[in-house]
Design a protein around this motif. Structure first.
Motif, PDB file in Angstrom:
ATOM      1  N   LYS A 334      33.763 -69.884 -66.511  1.00  0.00           N
ATOM      2  CA  LYS A 334      33.028 -69.355 -67.645  1.00  0.00           C
ATOM      3  C   LYS A 334      32.569 -67.933 -67.328  1.00  0.00           C
ATOM      4  CE  LYS A 334      31.363 -73.920 -69.048  1.00  0.00           C
ATOM      5  NZ  LYS A 334      30.167 -74.780 -69.276  1.00  0.00           N
ATOM      6  N   GLU A 335      32.226 -67.181 -68.380  1.00  0.00           N
ATOM      7  CA  GLU A 335      31.763 -65.817 -68.199  1.00  0.00           C
ATOM      8  C   GLU A 335      30.555 -65.791 -67.267  1.00  0.00           C
ATOM      9  OE1 GLU A 335      31.639 -61.806 -68.326  1.00  0.00           O
ATOM     10  OE2 GLU A 335      33.165 -63.054 -69.294  1.00  0.00           O
ATOM     11  N   GLY A 336      30.619 -64.958 -66.221  1.00  0.00           N
ATOM     12  CA  GLY A 336      29.534 -64.847 -65.263  1.00  0.00           C
ATOM     13  C   GLY A 336      29.611 -65.815 -64.105  1.00  0.00           C
ATOM     14  N   GLU A 337      30.506 -66.789 -64.197  1.00  0.00           N
ATOM     15  CA  GLU A 337      30.625 -67.781 -63.127  1.00  0.00           C
ATOM     16  C   GLU A 337      31.385 -67.233 -61.931  1.00  0.00           C
ATOM     17  OE1 GLU A 337      32.114 -72.461 -62.593  1.00  0.00           O
ATOM     18  OE2 GLU A 337      32.347 -71.429 -64.514  1.00  0.00           O
ATOM     19  N   LYS A 338      32.297 -66.291 -62.184  1.00  0.00           N
ATOM     20  CA  LYS A 338      33.087 -65.679 -61.121  1.00  0.00           C
ATOM     21  C   LYS A 338      33.110 -64.175 -61.350  1.00  0.00           C
ATOM     22  CE  LYS A 338      36.088 -65.870 -57.633  1.00  0.00           C
ATOM     23  NZ  LYS A 338      35.734 -66.363 -56.285  1.00  0.00           N
ATOM     24  N   MET A 339      32.691 -63.417 -60.366  1.00  0.00           N
ATOM     25  CA  MET A 339      32.613 -61.972 -60.519  1.00  0.00           C
ATOM     26  C   MET A 339      33.843 -61.284 -59.937  1.00  0.00           C
ATOM     27  SD  MET A 339      29.804 -61.940 -62.078  1.00  0.00           S
ATOM     28  CE  MET A 339      29.618 -60.162 -62.237  1.00  0.00           C
ATOM     29  N   LEU A 340      34.241 -60.184 -60.561  1.00  0.00           N
ATOM     30  CA  LEU A 340      35.331 -59.362 -60.041  1.00  0.00           C
ATOM     31  C   LEU A 340      34.765 -58.447 -58.968  1.00  0.00           C
ATOM     32  CD1 LEU A 340      38.233 -58.371 -60.099  1.00  0.00           C
ATOM     33  CD2 LEU A 340      37.612 -56.848 -61.990  1.00  0.00           C
ATOM     34  N   GLU A 341      35.126 -58.674 -57.736  1.00  0.00           N
ATOM     35  CA  GLU A 341      34.544 -57.929 -56.629  1.00  0.00           C
ATOM     36  C   GLU A 341      35.518 -57.881 -55.457  1.00  0.00           C
ATOM     37  OE1 GLU A 341      30.997 -60.102 -55.823  1.00  0.00           O
ATOM     38  OE2 GLU A 341      32.036 -61.982 -55.362  1.00  0.00           O
ATOM     39  N   GLY A 342      35.112 -57.182 -54.396  1.00  0.00           N
ATOM     40  CA  GLY A 342      35.898 -57.139 -53.172  1.00  0.00           C
ATOM     41  C   GLY A 342      37.274 -56.539 -53.368  1.00  0.00           C
ATOM     42  N   MET A 343      38.259 -57.101 -52.675  1.00  0.00           N
ATOM     43  CA  MET A 343      39.615 -56.569 -52.706  1.00  0.00           C
ATOM     44  C   MET A 343      40.200 -56.590 -54.108  1.00  0.00           C
ATOM     45  SD  MET A 343      43.061 -57.899 -50.775  1.00  0.00           S
ATOM     46  CE  MET A 343      43.258 -59.229 -51.986  1.00  0.00           C
ATOM     47  N   ASP A 344      39.944 -57.655 -54.871  1.00  0.00           N
ATOM     48  CA  ASP A 344      40.481 -57.742 -56.233  1.00  0.00           C
ATOM     49  C   ASP A 344      40.028 -56.538 -57.058  1.00  0.00           C
ATOM     50  OD1 ASP A 344      41.568 -60.181 -55.532  1.00  0.00           O
ATOM     51  OD2 ASP A 344      39.899 -61.341 -56.354  1.00  0.00           O
ATOM     52  N   ALA A 345      38.741 -56.214 -56.975  1.00  0.00           N
ATOM     53  CA  ALA A 345      38.206 -55.083 -57.728  1.00  0.00           C
ATOM     54  C   ALA A 345      38.749 -53.757 -57.206  1.00  0.00           C
ATOM     55  CB  ALA A 345      36.678 -55.090 -57.654  1.00  0.00           C
ATOM     56  N   ASP A 346      38.898 -53.640 -55.891  1.00  0.00           N
ATOM     57  CA  ASP A 346      39.387 -52.393 -55.291  1.00  0.00           C
ATOM     58  C   ASP A 346      40.838 -52.120 -55.685  1.00  0.00           C
ATOM     59  OD1 ASP A 346      36.933 -52.053 -54.091  1.00  0.00           O
ATOM     60  OD2 ASP A 346      37.546 -52.920 -52.164  1.00  0.00           O
TER      61      ASP A 346
END
Length: 439
Positions: A334-346
């Motif tokens: 759900k929205e907010g349950e998993k954040m886009l961060e780390g290597m994926d975001a980079d």
């Protein structure tokens, strides 16, 4: 007196009809629900496929009678740029356009239905952007917009995954003819849709730039040459009208990098006397080299080309890759349950930045349209969409094994990755609308 009423038989028949009609309706309803649940997809082939080619009802390219009509609302949607990045996954009762048994182009490891995946809930979700609508994929719209064109998917196995998704959706309206194959695991293939003279190709190029992949008989690392594109696809640029680039995961592997004829550095190369520089900067260089080559080569010849760069697709390993339950989830985040961060975001940030720079560079040439196909966040929210252990047929037929290989990187077909091609088609359709407005 003894005459029989002509309506008596009809009255009895009517009485029987009233008595049994509800049961018949319930029976038909049950059959329909059974068909919808287990086979929610259209028939494999339309009736036009049974007709001789010259008698098929196909879309015309006549300008006086456009084959596709856009409603005023649809035209407004296409005139306005939509951010497909933000949205949420919602239930979709219709399910996908195709299934794993009627499409012959799915790589075996992604055919989750055929391999016995028991939960089919992952098939019944659709991406709902926050700012606009994302219509269901329409093969006939695709055929009209890309008539007489050559579309090429260039990159790693994600490019192949996306290509096979597109072919399966198109095959619900017209069969693709495989006209070329080459390389181990058919890494170079080409299909042709004769009804609209559309060619679709896939080029295996996991770095976009020239590279030498590690092998059992050679060095245990990849070699990349960051300043020149892979000639296997670069040599064909003059014959490509639309290109979809996709890279990422292969840059995580050990590699030695070259630029200008000398060693630039390496990534994870213990035992070699090279400087460790990671992979982010080299991935950026590879994207920059690929986009620059496309723009300058096509621009110098005055040729049009549309360019997409598909952003990084996250993996979802919640456990060890060789044990059961590596990617066990059966519903989207759900929205907010998993954040886009780390290597994926980079990784995504690098791709977005380089596409932005390429757009600015392309303005010096006419007829070039470039767009980022930003699928990182919507894919991150789908941990349920991977083959997992069903990359192999019926992995638990003889009970749960201690070790079983899992694929939590690629996507089941049909499934999440079909949405990537929905967005691809919508951007192309918006471009077409804008072009008509400018005429």
């Amino acid at each position: 007196m003894g005459a029989t009423s002509p309506l008596k038989g009809q009255s009895q028949s009517h009485s029987l009809t009233k008595k049994f009609l509800p049961y018949a309706l319930y029976a038909l309803l049950s059959i329909a629900l059974f068909r919808l649940y287990f086979h929610p997809f259209p028939l494999p082939q339309s009736t036009t496929e049974q007709l001789p080619h010259n008698n098929r009802i196909i879309l015309t390219t006549s300008s006086s009678s456009p084959p596709i009509s856009f409603s005023e609302e649809e035209e407004v949607d296409n005139e306005t740029t939509c951010d497909y990045t933000n949205g949420r996954w919602v239930h979709d009762k219709m399910g996908p356009l195709y299934n794993g048994t009627t499409c012959g182009t799915i790589k075996d490891g992604q055919n989750c239905i055929l391999h016995g995946r028991p939960d089919l809930g992952y098939l019944y979700w659709k991406w709902q952007p926050s700012q606009c609508k994302l219509p269901r994929f329409d093969p006939n719209t695709f055929f009209h917009l890309l008539s007489n064109k050559h579309l090429a998917f260039v990159g790693d196995s994600m490019a192949r995954n996306q290509l096979e998704s597109l072919l399966c959706m198109l095959a619900t309206a017209s069969n693709p003819n495989l006209v070329y194959r080459d390389g181990e695991d058919n890494k170079f293939r080409r299909w042709h849709f004769a009804s609209h003279n559309i060619t679709i190709s896939v080029y295996w190029s996991p770095f976009l730039v020239r590279g030498v992949e590690k092998s059992k008989t050679g060095p245990d690392h990849n070699e990349l040459f960051a300043d020149s594109v892979d000639e296997r696809w670069g040599a064909d640029l003059d014959h490509i009208d639309l290109i979809v680039l996709s890279i990422g995961h292969w840059f995580l592997h050990p590699a030695v990098y070259y630029e200008g004829g000398s060693v630039l550095g390496c990534h994870y190369c213990p035992g070699l006397n090279y400087t460790e520089i990671g992979f982010y900067d080299v991935m950026r260089k590879a994207i920059k080299t690929a986009l620059k080559t496309i723009i300058e080569k096509k621009g110098a010849n005055g040729n049009r080309i549309d360019v997409f760069l598909t952003t990084f697709s996250p993996s979802h390993f919640d456990g060890e890759w060789d044990k059961a339950g590596a990617c066990p989830k059966t519903k989207p985040y759900k929205e907010g349950e998993k954040m886009l961060e780390g290597m994926d975001a980079d990784m995504r940030a690098i791709e977005v930045e380089e596409m932005g720079a390429a757009k600015a560079n392309a303005k010096q040439f006419e007829g070039m349209r470039l767009e980022i196909l930003d699928v990182t966040k919507l894919s991150l929210m789908r941990p349920d969409g991977h083959p997992g252990p069903y990359m192999y047929p019926f992995p638990f037929a003889n009970g749960v094994r201690e070790r079983v290989q899992n694929d939590c990187v690629h996507w089941c077909l049909p499934g999440t990755i079909d949405t990537w091609n929905q967005i691809l088609l919508e951007v192309i359709r918006r471009w077409s609308f804008q072009s008509r407005r400018e005429e």
